[in-house]
Design a protein around this motif. Structure first.
Motif, PDB file in Angstrom:
ATOM      1  N   ARG A   1       0.835  -1.199   0.000  1.00  0.00           N
ATOM      2  CA  ARG A   1       0.000   0.000   0.000  1.00  0.00           C
ATOM      3  C   ARG A   1       0.874   1.254   0.000  1.00  0.00           C
ATOM      4  O   ARG A   1       0.582   2.233  -0.707  1.00  0.00           O
ATOM      5  CB  ARG A   1      -0.913  -0.006   1.234  1.00  0.00           C
ATOM      6  N   TYR A   2       1.941   1.223   0.782  1.00  0.00           N
ATOM      7  CA  TYR A   2       2.833   2.388   0.813  1.00  0.00           C
ATOM      8  C   TYR A   2       3.628   2.511  -0.486  1.00  0.00           C
ATOM      9  O   TYR A   2       3.980   3.622  -0.903  1.00  0.00           O
ATOM     10  CB  TYR A   2       3.767   2.306   2.024  1.00  0.00           C
ATOM     11  N   MET A   3       3.893   1.392  -1.139  1.00  0.00           N
ATOM     12  CA  MET A   3       4.563   1.452  -2.441  1.00  0.00           C
ATOM     13  C   MET A   3       3.649   2.090  -3.485  1.00  0.00           C
ATOM     14  O   MET A   3       4.092   2.884  -4.316  1.00  0.00           O
ATOM     15  CB  MET A   3       5.002   0.049  -2.857  1.00  0.00           C
ATOM     16  N   LYS A   4       2.360   1.758  -3.469  1.00  0.00           N
ATOM     17  CA  LYS A   4       1.413   2.372  -4.395  1.00  0.00           C
ATOM     18  C   LYS A   4       1.346   3.882  -4.158  1.00  0.00           C
ATOM     19  O   LYS A   4       1.307   4.673  -5.108  1.00  0.00           O
ATOM     20  CB  LYS A   4       0.022   1.757  -4.203  1.00  0.00           C
ATOM     21  N   ARG A   5       1.343   4.268  -2.898  1.00  0.00           N
ATOM     22  CA  ARG A   5       1.327   5.695  -2.577  1.00  0.00           C
ATOM     23  C   ARG A   5       2.600   6.373  -3.081  1.00  0.00           C
ATOM     24  O   ARG A   5       2.564   7.500  -3.589  1.00  0.00           O
ATOM     25  CB  ARG A   5       1.201   5.870  -1.061  1.00  0.00           C
ATOM     26  N   ALA A   6       3.744   5.685  -2.955  1.00  0.00           N
ATOM     27  CA  ALA A   6       5.015   6.257  -3.411  1.00  0.00           C
ATOM     28  C   ALA A   6       5.016   6.474  -4.920  1.00  0.00           C
ATOM     29  O   ALA A   6       5.589   7.455  -5.414  1.00  0.00           O
ATOM     30  CB  ALA A   6       6.169   5.341  -3.011  1.00  0.00           C
ATOM     31  N   LEU A   7       4.383   5.578  -5.670  1.00  0.00           N
ATOM     32  CA  LEU A   7       4.305   5.766  -7.121  1.00  0.00           C
ATOM     33  C   LEU A   7       3.540   7.038  -7.457  1.00  0.00           C
ATOM     34  O   LEU A   7       3.885   7.755  -8.403  1.00  0.00           O
ATOM     35  CB  LEU A   7       3.636   4.554  -7.771  1.00  0.00           C
ATOM     36  N   GLN A   8       2.487   7.312  -6.684  1.00  0.00           N
ATOM     37  CA  GLN A   8       1.705   8.526  -6.925  1.00  0.00           C
ATOM     38  C   GLN A   8       2.512   9.776  -6.587  1.00  0.00           C
ATOM     39  O   GLN A   8       2.390  10.809  -7.256  1.00  0.00           O
ATOM     40  CB  GLN A   8       0.426   8.484  -6.091  1.00  0.00           C
ATOM     41  N   LYS A   9       3.356   9.679  -5.574  1.00  0.00           N
ATOM     42  CA  LYS A   9       4.112  10.841  -5.114  1.00  0.00           C
ATOM     43  C   LYS A   9       5.407  11.056  -5.897  1.00  0.00           C
ATOM     44  O   LYS A   9       5.797  12.193  -6.168  1.00  0.00           O
ATOM     45  CB  LYS A   9       4.447  10.703  -3.623  1.00  0.00           C
ATOM     46  N   PHE A  10       6.087   9.962  -6.258  1.00  0.00           N
ATOM     47  CA  PHE A  10       7.434  10.076  -6.813  1.00  0.00           C
ATOM     48  C   PHE A  10       7.571   9.546  -8.235  1.00  0.00           C
ATOM     49  O   PHE A  10       8.624   9.684  -8.846  1.00  0.00           O
ATOM     50  CB  PHE A  10       8.439   9.357  -5.907  1.00  0.00           C
TER      51      PHE A  10
ATOM     52  N   ASP B   1       8.424   8.057 -11.610  1.00  0.00           N
ATOM     53  CA  ASP B   1       9.495   7.245 -12.179  1.00  0.00           C
ATOM     54  C   ASP B   1      10.617   6.964 -11.178  1.00  0.00           C
ATOM     55  O   ASP B   1      11.272   5.919 -11.245  1.00  0.00           O
ATOM     56  CB  ASP B   1      10.082   7.938 -13.413  1.00  0.00           C
ATOM     57  N   GLU B   2      10.845   7.874 -10.258  1.00  0.00           N
ATOM     58  CA  GLU B   2      11.880   7.637  -9.239  1.00  0.00           C
ATOM     59  C   GLU B   2      11.535   6.403  -8.410  1.00  0.00           C
ATOM     60  O   GLU B   2      12.406   5.565  -8.122  1.00  0.00           O
ATOM     61  CB  GLU B   2      12.011   8.855  -8.325  1.00  0.00           C
ATOM     62  N   ALA B   3      10.269   6.287  -8.039  1.00  0.00           N
ATOM     63  CA  ALA B   3       9.840   5.117  -7.275  1.00  0.00           C
ATOM     64  C   ALA B   3       9.895   3.861  -8.134  1.00  0.00           C
ATOM     65  O   ALA B   3      10.323   2.798  -7.672  1.00  0.00           O
ATOM     66  CB  ALA B   3       8.424   5.335  -6.745  1.00  0.00           C
ATOM     67  N   LYS B   4       9.475   3.968  -9.387  1.00  0.00           N
ATOM     68  CA  LYS B   4       9.534   2.806 -10.279  1.00  0.00           C
ATOM     69  C   LYS B   4      10.965   2.288 -10.414  1.00  0.00           C
ATOM     70  O   LYS B   4      11.207   1.083 -10.369  1.00  0.00           O
ATOM     71  CB  LYS B   4       8.980   3.171 -11.659  1.00  0.00           C
ATOM     72  N   ALA B   5      11.912   3.207 -10.592  1.00  0.00           N
ATOM     73  CA  ALA B   5      13.305   2.817 -10.747  1.00  0.00           C
ATOM     74  C   ALA B   5      13.829   2.141  -9.480  1.00  0.00           C
ATOM     75  O   ALA B   5      14.526   1.125  -9.541  1.00  0.00           O
ATOM     76  CB  ALA B   5      14.158   4.033 -11.091  1.00  0.00           C
ATOM     77  N   ALA B   6      13.491   2.700  -8.325  1.00  0.00           N
ATOM     78  CA  ALA B   6      13.950   2.142  -7.056  1.00  0.00           C
ATOM     79  C   ALA B   6      13.360   0.759  -6.814  1.00  0.00           C
ATOM     80  O   ALA B   6      14.071  -0.175  -6.412  1.00  0.00           O
ATOM     81  CB  ALA B   6      13.582   3.089  -5.911  1.00  0.00           C
TER      82      ALA B   6
END
Length: 295
Positions: free
Chosen positions: A164-173, A175-180
């Motif tokens: 759930r927090y990863m999904k939120r990170a995609l909304q916030k960050f 491509d940076e989150a996708k790459a990480a």
């Protein structure tokens, strides 16, 4: 915020150590010495939720929502250590970890990118869920079988919360989150290509303390994990494939792109890395901060 909802969800299915563990079914004849020793090692390993929580709180000071969720995760993970120690206290008191043995795995982790650490622990929950399911099958004694089955369900729920927090990170960050996430996903789904078990407790986390900077290296028997996996619970290629499939499946849903293999995920990682580099270069050329587009 995700914390209030996650708190309610996890509270509704929380097990009670006195009422939900079948202590009265203990059968001493079905617990071998080697099995009892592994319970001790896992009890100490689970204690490492303490330094992990300290790391999460330090590296997520700007995220009060996630930091609040740590109160739930920390409580439940320390409870795992506690129930394993309670098992030993009742049935093998000679093997109960000492306070010194527990404290040995509490040391400072080096700072790390918060997004990568989030993905690392998401994968770690998936892996531990499968390890504990296999451990439950390996054990013959009814009470410890039930304990491992209980812990496995907890780890699965924790993985869902991290997702759930990863999904939120995609909304916030973006491509940076996708790459990480892709970067760490490639690492954690490549256990067949490494000599070590890929779990947060088996990775180096403090350069100053190297080589004694993994949780496993600070246990009374630093070699126990490999023996537990390979020779005792026999976590073989079939089980490892289950872990890889779960990681790839969840990343496919998260990224809305199908990953049938680690190779496909690695190609996506390279795409994201190149995309981020191009964006940064364009922003630099325009004299703006990274992530902005030239006019």
């Amino acid at each position: 915020m995700l914390y209030p909802e996650l708190f309610k969800q996890l509270e509704s299915v929380r097990w009670n150590m006195d009422k939900d563990i079948p202590w009265d079914q203990f059968d001493a004849s079905r617990l071998s010495e080697e099995q009892a020793q592994t319970v001790k090692m896992n009890a100490i390993t689970e204690w490492a939720a303490l330094p992990a929580t300290e790391m999460f709180l330090r590296d997520n000071r700007d995220d009060s929502d996630f930091s609040a969720f740590m109160s739930v995760w920390f409580f439940e993970e320390q409870k795992h250590s506690l129930v394993l120690m309670e098992y030993l206290r009742r049935f093998r008191p000679d093997l109960v970890p000492t306070e010194a043995e527990l404290h040995e795995v509490r040391f400072e982790f080096d700072p790390a990118p918060a997004l990568e650490t989030l993905m690392l622990h998401f994968c770690g929950e998936i892996r531990l869920n499968h390890w504990y399911r296999r451990a439950a099958e390996w054990h013959d004694e009814p009470v410890i079988k039930a304990i491992y089955e209980t812990l496995a369900r907890d780890e699965a729920r924790h993985g869902g919360a991290y997702l759930r927090y990863m999904k939120r990170a995609l909304q916030k960050f973006g491509d940076e989150a996708k790459a990480a996430f892709a970067k760490v996903g490639v690492l954690m789904a490549s256990a067949r290509r490494t000599a070590q078990a890929l779990h947060p407790t088996n990775l180096h986390v403090n350069e100053r303390l190297f080589p004694r900077d993994t949780i496993q290296s600070r246990l009374p028997d630093p070699e126990w994990l490999e023996a537990w996996l390979d020779k005792q619970i026999q976590f073989d290629a079939v089980w490892e494939n289950k872990v890889v499939e779960r990681i790839l499946h969840n990343l496919s849903l998260l990224m809305e792109r199908s990953f049938e293999s680690v190779q496909e995920l690695n190609r996506f990682r390279k795409e994201m890395t190149q995309k981020l580099a191009a964006t940064a270069a364009a922003a630099s050329a325009a004299g703006g901060p990274p992530g902005t587009q030239p006019a």
